[in-house]
Write an enzyme that holds these catalytic residues in place. Sequence first.
Site: not given
Ligand code: G6P
Length: 617
Positions: A105, A494, A497
């Site tokens: 790891n 944040k 959400e």
């Molecule tokens: C979703 C998640 C977010 C994220 C976005 C993009 O909406 O809830 O936390 O920022 O997707 O995801 P990615 O994997 O492309 O960064």
Amino acid sequence: MCGIVGYIGNQEAVPILLKGLKKLEYRGYDSAGIAVQGKMGLVVRKAKGLIKNLEEKISAESKNADEFCGFAGIGHTRWATHGEPSDVNSHPQTDASGKIAVVHNGIIENHGKLKEWLLSKGVTFQSETDTEAVANLIGFYYRGDLLQAVMEAVGRLEGSWGLGIICADEPDRIIAVRKESPLVVGIGKGENLIASDVPALLEYTREVYYLEDREIAVLFKDHVDFYSDEGQVIQKEKTHIEWDAASAEKGGYEHFMLKEIHEQPKALTDTLRPRLTAADTGGARKINLDEIGFDASWAQASRVVITACGTAWHAGVIGKYAFEHFARIPVDVDVASEFRYRDPILNPKDIFIIISQSGETADTLAAMRMAKKGGARIIAITNVVGSTLAREADLVMYTWAGPEIAVASTKAFTTQLMCLNLIALQFGVLRGVIKSAQLNEYINALEAIPAQAEKILKGKENIQRFASQQFNKGKVFFMGRLFDYAASLESALKLKEISYTHSEAFAAGELKHGPIALVDTSTLVVALCTQSKLFDKMESSITQVKARGAAVAVITYEDSDRFNNIADEVFRIPRTDDSLSPILSVIPAQLFAYYCAVQRGLDPDKPRNLAKSVTVE
Ligand code: G6P
């Protein structure tokens, strides 16, 4: 981040290792493997994908009962760093003789040089992993004493590691050693175990030793010896684990989100360090992006376009400010779902930076494919090795954040910022905008960030207290200018959400063009104030919202008392370069969102209606 388990005792090792791996699956789940010392010698089974794939493979490949069983073994569940997820890149990795097996790891930063050296000695390699270099190095030094060989090999490693090692010629022992990656030794009755985290051990014992950096443990079934890196026997203090199984999985934190917020210092170090030339080699410090294949040709772009969704898009907005500031190059930043349906003007001289934690977001991938079709070259910033984005981009820069389990992104975001800063600075150097002395200052500032993040986390009680007073606010606005505006976007997201509070972000200069109409006594305004040249402007905006009855919290530098008299609350972050501040200023906002959600009785790890990875439109 990966999960390691090891078992030696009187019971059949394989079922115990599989159970332990399942407890560690949150640490990595792209492939898994087990090596066992049995009647047939040292046998390894590995499979791409979840641990159930490994289970299926073991039962399919072990035709007779003796084939894959024994009383000692090591196992691994992988979150790929070097080499895409595949059977051959899974751990355990063995040395060329097949007698020594290693689970790992962490990141071996000098694996390239070690591999080159071993190849020159005639040693052969099969995988793309950094771990195989460790297995081969131990094999190279092995002359009948595994402990000695491990000490010699580890002495040559740079980077971070938690290692579990077994050797066919010494089947009565497992060796464990670590640096900057966790390893716990569990003490059972007639059996001993290792794991990278406590949940894998709890079924067998609550008595553990936490291995410290560079300490070595040699596990036999009835005792464990501990050594320093120089081979001196050391005495260690045992710890009794009180946690229940569920909280152990979250490292004692109540939620994955809080755990991941706390993992940021380590994730930032892991993302930064392999990309800098070492401090002790003399001469000017440099950013080294050779590993991702970044050369001077990339800096000749006429324009940079950054495209992403959600949190990753916010990182992109900050990236725009960084690129313009560090490299003086025009930058457009676009939400992927807009970009793909607009009529964007593409130019083969454009460079696209596509950011995605998962590397699988449908809109983001569509935008990347469109840009590629238009002839642009693509740099991906992603957290998932072997993801679609990683496979299809021209260059990939990984965020070494480890798996992010909570839906709301935290450590992926700050490590994305770290990558963007490194690329922007390197652009600046190659374009002659940043001179060597200046680069040195930025590198020092970047290197200070993990410890500064740690310091902010230590003051989290203040934020928790403030959240307990404010969590029921009808609306929360985040405002700032320049880098602070960009960081405000992520801060507002944040809160929205995970606490379902109506929150918005705006550039503080826009206050008078609309948002101020909504400000009243039910409003909390969080003002991000780290752009020193605009402190006067921020002060004026704060005065205006205060005059309308809003409560105001300010996030600013710890050495500035500028806002003490006009804010109801001041959250302080350590001083950094104003252009790097979002990596730090977002941390109080993450914690505020987290504590508001908890106060509201919500599960911050699984917000309603949201998904971690949005693979459909
Ligand atoms: C979703 C998640 C977010 C994220 C976005 C993009 O909406 O809830 O936390 O920022 O997707 O995801 P990615 O994997 O492309 O960064």
